[in-house]
Design a protein around this motif. Structure first.
Motif, PDB file in Angstrom:
ATOM      1  N   VAL A   1       0.845  -1.206   0.000  1.00 28.78           N
ATOM      2  CA  VAL A   1       0.000   0.000   0.000  1.00 28.78           C
ATOM      3  C   VAL A   1       0.871   1.243   0.000  1.00 28.78           C
ATOM      4  CG1 VAL A   1      -1.724   1.297   1.300  1.00 28.78           C
ATOM      5  CG2 VAL A   1      -1.889  -1.197   1.153  1.00 28.78           C
ATOM      6  N   ALA A   2       1.928   1.233   0.809  1.00 25.30           N
ATOM      7  CA  ALA A   2       2.829   2.387   0.873  1.00 25.30           C
ATOM      8  C   ALA A   2       3.545   2.612  -0.452  1.00 25.30           C
ATOM      9  CB  ALA A   2       3.844   2.179   1.994  1.00 25.30           C
ATOM     10  N   LEU A   3       3.852   1.535  -1.165  1.00 28.48           N
ATOM     11  CA  LEU A   3       4.511   1.675  -2.464  1.00 28.48           C
ATOM     12  C   LEU A   3       3.607   2.398  -3.449  1.00 28.48           C
ATOM     13  CD1 LEU A   3       6.929   1.009  -4.294  1.00 28.48           C
ATOM     14  CD2 LEU A   3       5.789  -1.157  -4.853  1.00 28.48           C
ATOM     15  N   VAL A   4       2.330   2.027  -3.465  1.00 31.06           N
ATOM     16  CA  VAL A   4       1.369   2.706  -4.345  1.00 31.06           C
ATOM     17  C   VAL A   4       1.234   4.170  -3.931  1.00 31.06           C
ATOM     18  CG1 VAL A   4      -1.028   2.790  -5.106  1.00 31.06           C
ATOM     19  CG2 VAL A   4       0.123   0.581  -4.830  1.00 31.06           C
ATOM     20  N   ALA A   5       1.083   4.409  -2.618  1.00 24.96           N
ATOM     21  CA  ALA A   5       0.938   5.782  -2.136  1.00 24.96           C
ATOM     22  C   ALA A   5       2.183   6.593  -2.422  1.00 24.96           C
ATOM     23  CB  ALA A   5       0.639   5.775  -0.630  1.00 24.96           C
ATOM     24  N   GLY A   6       3.359   5.981  -2.238  1.00 20.84           N
ATOM     25  CA  GLY A   6       4.607   6.687  -2.499  1.00 20.84           C
ATOM     26  C   GLY A   6       4.814   6.994  -3.967  1.00 20.84           C
ATOM     27  N   THR A   7       4.398   6.064  -4.827  1.00 21.35           N
ATOM     28  CA  THR A   7       4.515   6.312  -6.268  1.00 21.35           C
ATOM     29  C   THR A   7       3.602   7.463  -6.702  1.00 21.35           C
ATOM     30  OG1 THR A   7       5.023   3.967  -6.640  1.00 21.35           O
ATOM     31  CG2 THR A   7       4.310   5.259  -8.545  1.00 21.35           C
ATOM     32  N   LEU A   8       2.361   7.468  -6.210  1.00 21.89           N
ATOM     33  CA  LEU A   8       1.449   8.577  -6.500  1.00 21.89           C
ATOM     34  C   LEU A   8       1.990   9.888  -5.954  1.00 21.89           C
ATOM     35  CD1 LEU A   8      -2.000   6.889  -5.778  1.00 21.89           C
ATOM     36  CD2 LEU A   8      -1.011   7.456  -8.019  1.00 21.89           C
ATOM     37  N   TYR A   9       2.625   9.827  -4.805  1.00 17.98           N
ATOM     38  CA  TYR A   9       3.229  11.011  -4.192  1.00 17.98           C
ATOM     39  C   TYR A   9       4.268  11.625  -5.125  1.00 17.98           C
ATOM     40  CZ  TYR A   9       6.278  13.586  -0.947  1.00 17.98           C
ATOM     41  OH  TYR A   9       7.051  14.547  -0.340  1.00 17.98           O
ATOM     42  N   LEU A  10       5.119  10.780  -5.720  1.00 21.90           N
ATOM     43  CA  LEU A  10       6.140  11.282  -6.635  1.00 21.90           C
ATOM     44  C   LEU A  10       5.523  11.786  -7.933  1.00 21.90           C
ATOM     45  CD1 LEU A  10       8.906   8.548  -6.160  1.00 21.90           C
ATOM     46  CD2 LEU A  10       8.832  10.846  -5.179  1.00 21.90           C
ATOM     47  N   LEU A  11       4.532  11.060  -8.454  1.00 22.84           N
ATOM     48  CA  LEU A  11       3.883  11.473  -9.707  1.00 22.84           C
ATOM     49  C   LEU A  11       3.157  12.806  -9.553  1.00 22.84           C
ATOM     50  CD1 LEU A  11       2.451   8.041 -10.955  1.00 22.84           C
ATOM     51  CD2 LEU A  11       4.455   9.280 -11.817  1.00 22.84           C
ATOM     52  N   ARG A  12       2.692  13.102  -8.339  1.00 25.71           N
ATOM     53  CA  ARG A  12       1.995  14.370  -8.078  1.00 25.71           C
ATOM     54  C   ARG A  12       2.950  15.520  -7.796  1.00 25.71           C
ATOM     55  NH1 ARG A  12      -3.183  12.654  -4.206  1.00 25.71           N
ATOM     56  NH2 ARG A  12      -4.204  11.273  -5.727  1.00 25.71           N
ATOM     57  N   GLY A  13       4.260  15.236  -7.836  1.00 30.02           N
ATOM     58  CA  GLY A  13       5.215  16.301  -7.600  1.00 30.02           C
ATOM     59  C   GLY A  13       5.610  16.473  -6.153  1.00 30.02           C
ATOM     60  N   ALA A  14       5.481  15.444  -5.330  1.00 27.52           N
ATOM     61  CA  ALA A  14       5.863  15.459  -3.915  1.00 27.52           C
ATOM     62  C   ALA A  14       5.206  16.591  -3.138  1.00 27.52           C
ATOM     63  CB  ALA A  14       7.381  15.540  -3.786  1.00 27.52           C
ATOM     64  N   PRO A  15       3.865  16.666  -3.140  1.00 23.51           N
ATOM     65  CA  PRO A  15       3.181  17.733  -2.396  1.00 23.51           C
ATOM     66  C   PRO A  15       3.122  17.417  -0.900  1.00 23.51           C
ATOM     67  CG  PRO A  15       1.568  16.264  -3.337  1.00 23.51           C
ATOM     68  CD  PRO A  15       2.911  15.756  -3.795  1.00 23.51           C
ATOM     69  N   ASP A  16       2.771  18.407  -0.098  1.00 21.55           N
ATOM     70  CA  ASP A  16       2.542  18.165   1.323  1.00 21.55           C
ATOM     71  C   ASP A  16       1.298  17.297   1.488  1.00 21.55           C
ATOM     72  OD1 ASP A  16       4.726  19.679   2.083  1.00 21.55           O
ATOM     73  OD2 ASP A  16       3.571  21.539   2.225  1.00 21.55           O
ATOM     74  N   VAL A  17       1.391  16.295   2.345  1.00 20.57           N
ATOM     75  CA  VAL A  17       0.274  15.391   2.581  1.00 20.57           C
ATOM     76  C   VAL A  17      -0.178  15.555   4.030  1.00 20.57           C
ATOM     77  CG1 VAL A  17      -0.528  13.004   2.560  1.00 20.57           C
ATOM     78  CG2 VAL A  17       1.167  13.764   0.879  1.00 20.57           C
ATOM     79  N   ALA A  18      -1.461  15.850   4.214  1.00 21.44           N
ATOM     80  CA  ALA A  18      -1.981  16.061   5.562  1.00 21.44           C
ATOM     81  C   ALA A  18      -1.936  14.770   6.364  1.00 21.44           C
ATOM     82  CB  ALA A  18      -3.417  16.582   5.491  1.00 21.44           C
ATOM     83  N   ILE A  19      -1.763  14.898   7.669  1.00 19.05           N
ATOM     84  CA  ILE A  19      -1.774  13.745   8.568  1.00 19.05           C
ATOM     85  C   ILE A  19      -3.204  13.539   9.044  1.00 19.05           C
ATOM     86  CG2 ILE A  19      -0.887  12.783  10.723  1.00 19.05           C
ATOM     87  CD1 ILE A  19       1.565  14.544  10.387  1.00 19.05           C
ATOM     88  N   GLU A  20      -3.844  12.496   8.529  1.00 24.24           N
ATOM     89  CA  GLU A  20      -5.241  12.263   8.882  1.00 24.24           C
ATOM     90  C   GLU A  20      -5.619  10.806   8.667  1.00 24.24           C
ATOM     91  OE1 GLU A  20      -7.556  13.335   4.759  1.00 24.24           O
ATOM     92  OE2 GLU A  20      -6.946  15.032   6.028  1.00 24.24           O
ATOM     93  N   LEU A  21      -6.738  10.406   9.252  1.00 27.47           N
ATOM     94  CA  LEU A  21      -7.291   9.076   9.049  1.00 27.47           C
ATOM     95  C   LEU A  21      -8.405   9.152   8.014  1.00 27.47           C
ATOM     96  CD1 LEU A  21      -7.537   7.806  12.739  1.00 27.47           C
ATOM     97  CD2 LEU A  21      -5.842   7.131  11.035  1.00 27.47           C
ATOM     98  N   GLY A  22      -8.785   7.989   7.464  1.00 30.50           N
ATOM     99  CA  GLY A  22      -9.879   7.973   6.504  1.00 30.50           C
ATOM    100  C   GLY A  22      -9.526   7.204   5.267  1.00 30.50           C
TER     101      GLY A  22
END
Length: 422
Positions: free
Chosen positions: A223-244
């Motif tokens: 799951v983290a690999l998918v999230a991390g890949t999307l993070y890089l593809l989006r240009g490494a934006p700030d990601v809020a700390i939240e649940l959901g």
């Protein structure tokens, strides 16, 4: 900052008194980001390398023993593989007299160690150049030692006088230099004296708990690999700390769960699945299950140190307003020298801290390059256990090209910060 952060701050206030929100935010962000941005990618790299080991079944090593001229080159290639597994494989061969001392130095000089995973994940272009330079320097220096000695005998003699060890770091001529064609140590019939893997502890409950933790760890890593890949593809934006179920929520949960499981596997679980000394233990790839277990344990070790590195960097910068990059600029040519000297410390932990600092823009590229050449990773431990003189001499000889190349890079490109960082 979100319900997760708020809950952590409230709990911290109840136990330790008032904790500034900034402290809690840095901690939670480091725990989360370290796993998603680094460890998930490390897991894939380690798994691929482990799978290659599993499929080849050690055939490369047998061919190496039969081809002495190729030994320093192959040793450097083994050291260049991410992690310490390739380099660790080479040390028993030297202790048996199967490969030359120049091969040992070439292997250790090219050793990327576990810090390579951090740089590959956060600054792949920098990794390409730094480890490329390390490989070239390792091969040249390894062949030079085998061909000309370069004073190995004198260093060996000096180290033995200081340390009082009985084993010999290499066969030398009367002139005090290594004999042409390489310097081989004595043949050791019993290698059992080098215990680089702690015994497995017996507990049915904890073994099954650890096996469950391993399975859940791989889910979190995927799951983290998918999230991390999307993070890089989006240009490494700030990601809020939240649940959901949102992207930020999945990002946060995967990071925190993955890190928590990594700490459990490293500090507790590894002792119940045959990995008592992560990083120092013999790499075993007899089955696919063992291959996945090894990859998870190795990545857990990296995760622990990455989180430590994040906190060691973030807290001084935020609380003390320290500009580490400015300090590195002021240090000038001393910066790569410091990186080379740091590499004298055995193990991968300090090197991971330095690699993380580079990814944060705190140290220049020349320092990263010098450390990449100088560091010996965990591969030095089995050598220390049986032949301390050879270990010290080899560590000294990997520092020499590190100083030369590191200073040369610094003079050529200057204090280059952030090169290749994603």
């Amino acid at each position: 900052m979100g319900s997760v952060l708020g809950g952590l701050v409230s709990q911290a206030e109840g136990v330790f008194g008032v904790v500034p929100p900034e402290i809690a935010e840095i901690f939670v962000a480091s725990v989360r980001d370290g796993f998603v941005q680094v460890s998930a990618f490390v897991a894939v790299t380690v798994l691929l390398f482990s799978y290659v080991q599993y499929k080849t079944d050690g055939r490369l090593i047998r061919r190496l023993e039969e081809n002495e001229r190729a030994q320093p080159l192959v040793g450097a290639l083994m050291g260049l593989t991410p992690g310490c597994g390739g380099a660790i494989v080479m040390m028993p061969l030297y202790l048996r007299g199967s490969v030359s001392f120049g091969t040992v130095v070439a292997t250790l000089a090219a050793t990327a160690g576990d810090s390579a995973f951090v740089i590959l994940a956060l600054a792949p272009e920098a990794a390409l150049y730094a480890y490329g330079l390390a490989f070239v320097a390792a091969v040249l220096f390894g062949y030079a030692i085998d061909s000309f000695g370069l004073g190995v005998g004198r260093v060996d003699h000096a180290v033995r006088r200081i340390g009082g060890v009985e084993t010999d770091g290499g066969v030398t001529t009367d002139g005090g230099f290594a004999a042409p064609g390489g310097s081989h140590v004595h043949h050791y019939e019993d290698e059992a004296g080098c215990e680089i893997e702690a015994p497995t502890r017996e507990s049915t409950v904890l073994r099954r708990l650890t096996e469950g933790a391993l399975a859940l760890w791989w889910v979190a890593a995927a799951v983290a690999l998918v999230a991390g890949t999307l993070y890089l593809l989006r240009g490494a934006p700030d990601v809020a700390i939240e649940l959901g179920v949102s992207y930020a929520g999945v990002f946060t949960v995967a990071g925190i769960v993955g890190t928590a499981l990594s700490f459990y596997l490293y500090f507790v679980g590894r002792r119940y699945v045959g990995h008592g000394h992560v990083g120092r233990g013999r790499d075993t790839f007899a089955t696919l299950q063992e291959t996945f277990t090894h990859a998870a344990m190795e990545t857990s070790f990296v995760t622990v140190w990455v989180i430590a590195a994040y906190l060691l960097y973030e807290y001084p910068v935020a609380l003390l307003n320290i500009d580490i990059a400015a300090m590195a600029v002021a240090a000038g040519v001393l910066a790569p020298i410091a990186g080379a000297l740091l590499g004298l410390i055995p193990g991968c932990g300090p090197q991971i801290v330095l690699a993380t600092a580079y990814a944060e823009g705190a140290i220049p590229f020349s320092t990263l390059t010098a450390n990449a050449i100088s560091q010996d990773g965990d591969a030095l431990f089995p050598l220390i256990a049986i032949d301390k003189t050879a270990a010290v001499v080899a560590s000294i000889y990997t520092t020499i090209p590190a100083l030369i190349v590191g200073v040369a890079v610094h003079l050529a490109v200057g204090p280059l910060f952030g090169f290749g960082v994603l």
